[in-house]
Design an enzyme around this catalytic site. Structure first.
Site, PDB file in Angstrom:
ATOM      1  N   SER A 135       0.848  -1.181   0.000  1.00  0.00           N
ATOM      2  CA  SER A 135       0.000   0.000   0.000  1.00  0.00           C
ATOM      3  C   SER A 135       0.889   1.239   0.000  1.00  0.00           C
ATOM      4  O   SER A 135       1.711   1.400   0.894  1.00  0.00           O
ATOM      5  CB  SER A 135      -0.883  -0.025   1.251  1.00  0.00           C
ATOM      6  OG  SER A 135      -1.600   1.180   1.383  1.00  0.00           O
ATOM      7  N   LYS A 161      -1.204  -1.010  -4.409  1.00  0.00           N
ATOM      8  CA  LYS A 161      -2.380  -0.234  -4.001  1.00  0.00           C
ATOM      9  C   LYS A 161      -1.929   1.192  -3.757  1.00  0.00           C
ATOM     10  O   LYS A 161      -0.899   1.414  -3.121  1.00  0.00           O
ATOM     11  CB  LYS A 161      -2.967  -0.844  -2.723  1.00  0.00           C
ATOM     12  CG  LYS A 161      -3.878   0.073  -1.911  1.00  0.00           C
ATOM     13  CD  LYS A 161      -4.605  -0.704  -0.827  1.00  0.00           C
ATOM     14  CE  LYS A 161      -4.724   0.069   0.456  1.00  0.00           C
ATOM     15  NZ  LYS A 161      -5.384  -0.709   1.525  1.00  0.00           N
ATOM     16  N   LYS A 163      -3.089   5.106  -2.421  1.00  0.00           N
ATOM     17  CA  LYS A 163      -4.078   5.898  -1.700  1.00  0.00           C
ATOM     18  C   LYS A 163      -4.511   7.048  -2.591  1.00  0.00           C
ATOM     19  O   LYS A 163      -3.668   7.676  -3.254  1.00  0.00           O
ATOM     20  CB  LYS A 163      -3.437   6.456  -0.417  1.00  0.00           C
ATOM     21  CG  LYS A 163      -3.101   5.378   0.590  1.00  0.00           C
ATOM     22  CD  LYS A 163      -4.369   4.762   1.142  1.00  0.00           C
ATOM     23  CE  LYS A 163      -4.060   3.827   2.307  1.00  0.00           C
ATOM     24  NZ  LYS A 163      -5.295   3.271   2.884  1.00  0.00           N
ATOM     25  N   ASP A 188      -7.325   3.001  -2.963  1.00  0.00           N
ATOM     26  CA  ASP A 188      -8.038   3.058  -1.680  1.00  0.00           C
ATOM     27  C   ASP A 188      -8.311   4.515  -1.323  1.00  0.00           C
ATOM     28  O   ASP A 188      -7.381   5.309  -1.163  1.00  0.00           O
ATOM     29  CB  ASP A 188      -7.164   2.394  -0.595  1.00  0.00           C
ATOM     30  CG  ASP A 188      -7.862   2.293   0.763  1.00  0.00           C
ATOM     31  OD1 ASP A 188      -9.024   2.752   0.880  1.00  0.00           O
ATOM     32  OD2 ASP A 188      -7.243   1.750   1.699  1.00  0.00           O
ATOM     33  N   GLU A 213     -11.241   0.569  -3.214  1.00  0.00           N
ATOM     34  CA  GLU A 213     -11.489   0.289  -1.803  1.00  0.00           C
ATOM     35  C   GLU A 213     -12.122   1.486  -1.098  1.00  0.00           C
ATOM     36  O   GLU A 213     -11.634   2.609  -1.205  1.00  0.00           O
ATOM     37  CB  GLU A 213     -10.138  -0.077  -1.148  1.00  0.00           C
ATOM     38  CG  GLU A 213     -10.235  -0.473   0.320  1.00  0.00           C
ATOM     39  CD  GLU A 213      -8.873  -0.912   0.893  1.00  0.00           C
ATOM     40  OE1 GLU A 213      -7.924  -1.157   0.106  1.00  0.00           O
ATOM     41  OE2 GLU A 213      -8.765  -0.990   2.132  1.00  0.00           O
ATOM     42  N   ASP A 238     -13.605  -1.818   3.460  1.00  0.00           N
ATOM     43  CA  ASP A 238     -12.649  -1.924   4.561  1.00  0.00           C
ATOM     44  C   ASP A 238     -13.347  -1.390   5.814  1.00  0.00           C
ATOM     45  O   ASP A 238     -13.996  -2.152   6.555  1.00  0.00           O
ATOM     46  CB  ASP A 238     -11.388  -1.110   4.175  1.00  0.00           C
ATOM     47  CG  ASP A 238     -10.347  -1.003   5.283  1.00  0.00           C
ATOM     48  OD1 ASP A 238     -10.588  -1.475   6.397  1.00  0.00           O
ATOM     49  OD2 ASP A 238      -9.266  -0.419   5.030  1.00  0.00           O
ATOM     50  N   LYS A 262      -9.396  -7.147   8.231  1.00  0.00           N
ATOM     51  CA  LYS A 262      -8.349  -6.778   9.195  1.00  0.00           C
ATOM     52  C   LYS A 262      -8.819  -7.312  10.535  1.00  0.00           C
ATOM     53  O   LYS A 262      -9.882  -6.915  11.018  1.00  0.00           O
ATOM     54  CB  LYS A 262      -8.209  -5.252   9.285  1.00  0.00           C
ATOM     55  CG  LYS A 262      -7.707  -4.595   8.017  1.00  0.00           C
ATOM     56  CD  LYS A 262      -7.581  -3.080   8.161  1.00  0.00           C
ATOM     57  CE  LYS A 262      -7.112  -2.474   6.847  1.00  0.00           C
ATOM     58  NZ  LYS A 262      -7.162  -0.999   6.845  1.00  0.00           N
ATOM     59  N   GLY A 290      -3.909  -4.181   6.410  1.00  0.00           N
ATOM     60  CA  GLY A 290      -2.997  -3.872   7.505  1.00  0.00           C
ATOM     61  C   GLY A 290      -3.243  -2.486   8.051  1.00  0.00           C
ATOM     62  O   GLY A 290      -3.989  -1.687   7.466  1.00  0.00           O
TER      63      GLY A 290
HETATM   64  O1  OSB Z   1      -7.157   1.799   4.626  1.00  0.00           O
HETATM   65  O2  OSB Z   1      -6.017   0.045   4.404  1.00  0.00           O
HETATM   66  C1  OSB Z   1      -6.152   1.171   4.887  1.00  0.00           C
HETATM   67  C2  OSB Z   1      -2.975   2.154   6.755  1.00  0.00           C
HETATM   68  C3  OSB Z   1      -3.508   2.854   7.809  1.00  0.00           C
HETATM   69  C4  OSB Z   1      -4.866   3.017   7.883  1.00  0.00           C
HETATM   70  C5  OSB Z   1      -5.700   2.491   6.890  1.00  0.00           C
HETATM   71  C6  OSB Z   1      -5.162   1.775   5.846  1.00  0.00           C
HETATM   72  C7  OSB Z   1      -3.771   1.647   5.751  1.00  0.00           C
HETATM   73  C8  OSB Z   1      -3.092   1.005   4.639  1.00  0.00           C
HETATM   74  C9  OSB Z   1      -1.711   0.451   4.855  1.00  0.00           C
HETATM   75  O3  OSB Z   1      -3.542   0.965   3.515  1.00  0.00           O
HETATM   76  C10 OSB Z   1      -1.749  -0.974   5.241  1.00  0.00           C
HETATM   77  C11 OSB Z   1      -0.397  -1.485   5.701  1.00  0.00           C
HETATM   78  O4  OSB Z   1       0.545  -1.468   4.909  1.00  0.00           O
HETATM   79  O5  OSB Z   1      -0.281  -1.899   6.869  1.00  0.00           O
HETATM   80 MG    MG Z   2      -8.344   0.654   3.368  1.00  0.00          MG
END
Ligand code: OSB
Ligand code: MG
Length: 369
Positions: A135, A161, A163, A188, A213, A238, A262, A290
């Protein structure tokens, strides 16, 4: 098994590079480690709640309060044999899934260690190697993100992925597709859009994304169902899925086609497995998300991702993706094929470095007895 001691450790871990989502930028990760002791063994769990109530309403301080003042005493003198009953024991406390999850993870690790079995065996996993993705956060410049993608692909990660948020979306995805036309890619939004953005969101269909996402509200099912009917791109939820029943609602309403599981968000490994089973029965593929976990939460996520319906690469990256020094040994490593080999040592399968816990600890307290 009866718990002899339960201890909370609040860690502040500096990140290798800032991580930015639609709700803001962090430069360090705050997290609560739970240490559960019995018969000379120690089990570890993690509530990666962070300092602010942005991803979830929970924070490291609410986790501390809920475990110390409510959950710990519910386990006092209780004979624990398996994880299911722990979720039941905690059911009179409403919400606070990360707090519950961390305690259950610690107890499960402890049970597995006393039984001398790896966690993935206890959970019923069917894989000894899991596929994984990465991510990548919002950057100051698109070029920085493209560079990050290039590095991640070189390391073997099976899908990227990114953001997104309004004004960091169409141009960014266009540039990514110009440079990497065929890579498995997803986006996401962490709830950064509304249904009023429908025409804008429809443009995402041209990027051939594996999924989009959580584009809409963090607790919504109805608008996501409306959006899914308008998009070719599969939606993945999520934040909206906090329980088995949330999963049922989303599947029945058609709010998504994929679910990001998660264990911290759904209240622990037991609930995560129940949700996984429901998705398997409903032909909804899942993957393991995560929350910037330290190696402890990361190892728990790896074990969970060995269950059969975790067919899509998750967000479980190598320890060095976020941290110079992880709190486990060996650290989590990703193979050049973009997989993680699952440890067959007892429990979480990685030794916890108590000196590292101490180094990054800002507060610790024994909450049981
Ligand atoms: O939305 O998946 C998410 C990290 C912090 C809060 C929300 C998210 C995330 C990530 C990173 O996308 C996930 C990771 O690498 O641990
Ligand atoms: Mg997410």
């Amino acid at each position: 098994m009866r718990l002899e001691r339960l201890e909370l450790v609040h860690l502040k871990l500096p990140l290798v590079h800032f991580f930015e989502t639609s709700f803001g930028r962090v430069t360090e990760h705050e997290t609560i480690i739970v240490r559960a002791e019995s018969s000379g063994a120690v089990g570890y769990g993690e509530a990666p709640a962070s300092a602010a109530p942005s991803y979830s309403y929970e924070t490291v301080r609410t986790v501390w309060h809920i475990i110390r003042d409510f959950l710990a005493r519910k386990l006092q003198g209780v004979e624990i044999l398996k994880p299911g009953p722990i979720a039941e024991i905690f059911s009179s406390v409403r919400g606070h899934n990360m707090a519950k999850a961390a305690v259950e993870m610690a107890v499960l690790d402890l049970l597995a260690k006393l039984d001398r079995k790896p966690l993935h065996v206890i959970l019923g996993g069917t894989r000894d190697e899991i596929p994984t993705g990465i991510s990548l956060g919002i950057e100051d410049r698109i070029g920085d993100l493209l560079h990050g993608i290039e590095k991640a692909l070189a390391k073997g990660y099976q899908r990227i992925k990114v953001k997104i948020k309004p004004r960091w979306d169409i141009d960014v995805l266009t540039e990514i597709r110009r440079r990497f036309s065929n890579i498995p890619l997803m986006a996401d939004a962490n709830s950064a859009y509304g249904l009023s953005d429908l025409d804008h969101l429809k443009k995402f269909d041209e990027f051939n994304l594996m999924m989009l996402e959580q584009p809409l509200d963090y607790d919504d099912y109805v608008d996501h169902a409306k959006l899914q009917r308008e998009l070719r791109t599969p939606l993945c939820l999520d934040e909206s899925i906090r329980s088995y029943n949330d999963g049922r609602r989303a599947i029945e309403l058609g709010s998504c086609k994929i679910i990001n599981i998660k264990q911290a968000r759904v209240g622990g490994p037991y609930n995560a497995k129940m949700l996984h089973n429901l998705c398997a029965k409903s032909n909804v593929p899942v993957w393991c998300g995560g929350l910037l976990e330290s190696g402890i939460g990361r190892a728990h996520n790896i074990a969970l991702a060995t269950l059969p319906n975790f067919t899509l690469p998750g967000d479980i990256s190598a320890s060095d993706r976020y941290y110079h020094e992880d709190v486990i040994d060996p650290p989590v490593r990703v193979t050049p094929q973009g997989t993680i080999k699952v440890s067959n040592e007892p429990g979480i399968g990685h030794a916890v470095l108590e000196d590292r816990l101490q180094k990054y600890c800002v507060r610790r307290e024994v909450v049981l007895p």
